[in-house]
Motif scaffolding. Structure first.
Motif, mmCIF file in Angstrom:
data_model
loop_
_atom_site.group_PDB
_atom_site.id
_atom_site.type_symbol
_atom_site.label_atom_id
_atom_site.label_comp_id
_atom_site.label_asym_id
_atom_site.label_seq_id
_atom_site.Cartn_x
_atom_site.Cartn_y
_atom_site.Cartn_z
ATOM 1 N N UNK A 193 18.024 42.478 12.096
ATOM 2 C CA UNK A 193 17.174 41.943 11.031
ATOM 3 C C UNK A 193 17.997 41.295 9.921
ATOM 4 N N UNK A 194 19.231 41.771 9.733
ATOM 5 C CA UNK A 194 20.098 41.204 8.695
ATOM 6 C C UNK A 194 21.202 40.339 9.302
ATOM 7 N N UNK A 195 21.005 39.912 10.526
ATOM 8 C CA UNK A 195 21.999 39.068 11.167
ATOM 9 C C UNK A 195 21.846 37.613 10.773
ATOM 10 N N UNK A 196 22.491 36.750 11.532
ATOM 11 C CA UNK A 196 22.393 35.322 11.276
ATOM 12 C C UNK A 196 21.001 34.810 11.632
ATOM 13 N N UNK A 197 20.708 33.582 11.230
ATOM 14 C CA UNK A 197 19.391 33.014 11.515
ATOM 15 C C UNK A 197 19.144 32.941 13.023
ATOM 16 N N UNK A 198 20.169 32.539 13.789
ATOM 17 C CA UNK A 198 19.994 32.445 15.243
ATOM 18 C C UNK A 198 19.711 33.815 15.853
ATOM 19 N N UNK B 39 17.120 36.903 27.676
ATOM 20 C CA UNK B 39 18.303 37.758 27.808
ATOM 21 C C UNK B 39 19.528 36.941 28.187
ATOM 22 N N UNK B 40 19.331 35.927 29.016
ATOM 23 C CA UNK B 40 20.450 35.045 29.357
ATOM 24 C C UNK B 40 20.939 34.287 28.123
ATOM 25 N N UNK B 41 20.003 33.877 27.266
ATOM 26 C CA UNK B 41 20.387 33.189 26.025
ATOM 27 C C UNK B 41 21.162 34.132 25.109
#
Length: 226
Positions: free
Chosen positions: A26-31, A63-65
């Motif tokens: 939730x606090x990661x990068x936008x992607x 999941x591959x992405x």
């Protein structure tokens, strides 16, 4: 337990496990927020049993992405087991015949058994595990323990030796639990408590939820074989 009910229970537990993992981003990068947000939506569709099997198919593609984004299963064994469960569930849903559905879902249960047995064998041939030193190093040097008090266990060599051999023998003996339903249930309870302890002591929460999600597959497999 029927194949349909076991597969459905595995889907529900896996969806919950994936949602729990997604909360970590939730606090990661936008992607990251986009990837794991989309996965959460698909997991909710899976829980609601909407448009099956397409939520599973979409989760496989997503999941591959995620694998590409992190250059592999960045959380190791728990991610690999989760991917295995996801792809087995998807292929089982898409299988052309009931026999193939059983083979694919049974393969998931077999992999769960092997995950314990192989882990036990790896520990057995490791002299540090046989002596208890490996477990002592976990308490003494690992970055995982949530309390400094836990590191004091590194100074209890006899206790750690007993604990090491208890883990080794249990994992090696796990395939024997397939001999009866009662033994399997007892084995799974012990294994779940082991994973829960690792989650509480070392923060390895992913293993608990991911392995728990696959338990219906082994329960179905044991019933099918017996």
């Amino acid at each position: 337990m029927s194949l349909e009910s076991a597969a459905r229970l595995t889907e529900l537990l896996l969806a919950l496990a994936l949602i729990q993992q997604g909360l970590e981003h939730l606090r990661g990068t936008r992607s990251e927020r986009v990837l794991f947000g989309a996965r959460t939506v698909l997991c909710l569709a899976l829980i609601a049993d909407l448009a099956q099997p397409w939520p599973l198919v979409a989760l496989c593609g997503l999941s591959l992405a995620i694998l590409w984004r992190f250059q592999g299963p960045y959380n190791g064994g728990s991610d690999r087991m989760g991917l295995l469960a996801l792809f087995c569930l998807t292929l089982s849903q898409l299988a052309p015949t009931p026999a193939w559905r059983e083979v694919i879902f049974g393969y998931l249960g077999l992999q769960l058994v092997l995950s314990y047995a192989i882990s036990g064998w790896v520990k057995l041939i490791n002299p540090d595990w046989r002596s208890g030193r490996a477990l002592a190093d976990v308490f003494a040097f690992s970055a995982y323990p949530v309390s400094e008090d836990l590191r004091g266990w590194a100074g209890r060599p006899r206790t750690l030796l007993v604990m090491s051999w208890a883990v080794i023998l249990f994992e090696l003996a796990f395939p024997l639990t397939l001999l009866s339903q009662e033994a399997l249930i007892a084995g799974l309870v012990i294994a779940a408590v082991f994973h829960l302890a690792n989650a509480a002591l070392f923060g390895l929460n992913r293993f608990f939820w991911t392995w728990l999600a696959v338990y219906p597959a082994i329960l179905w497999l044991q019933d099918r074989l017996m």
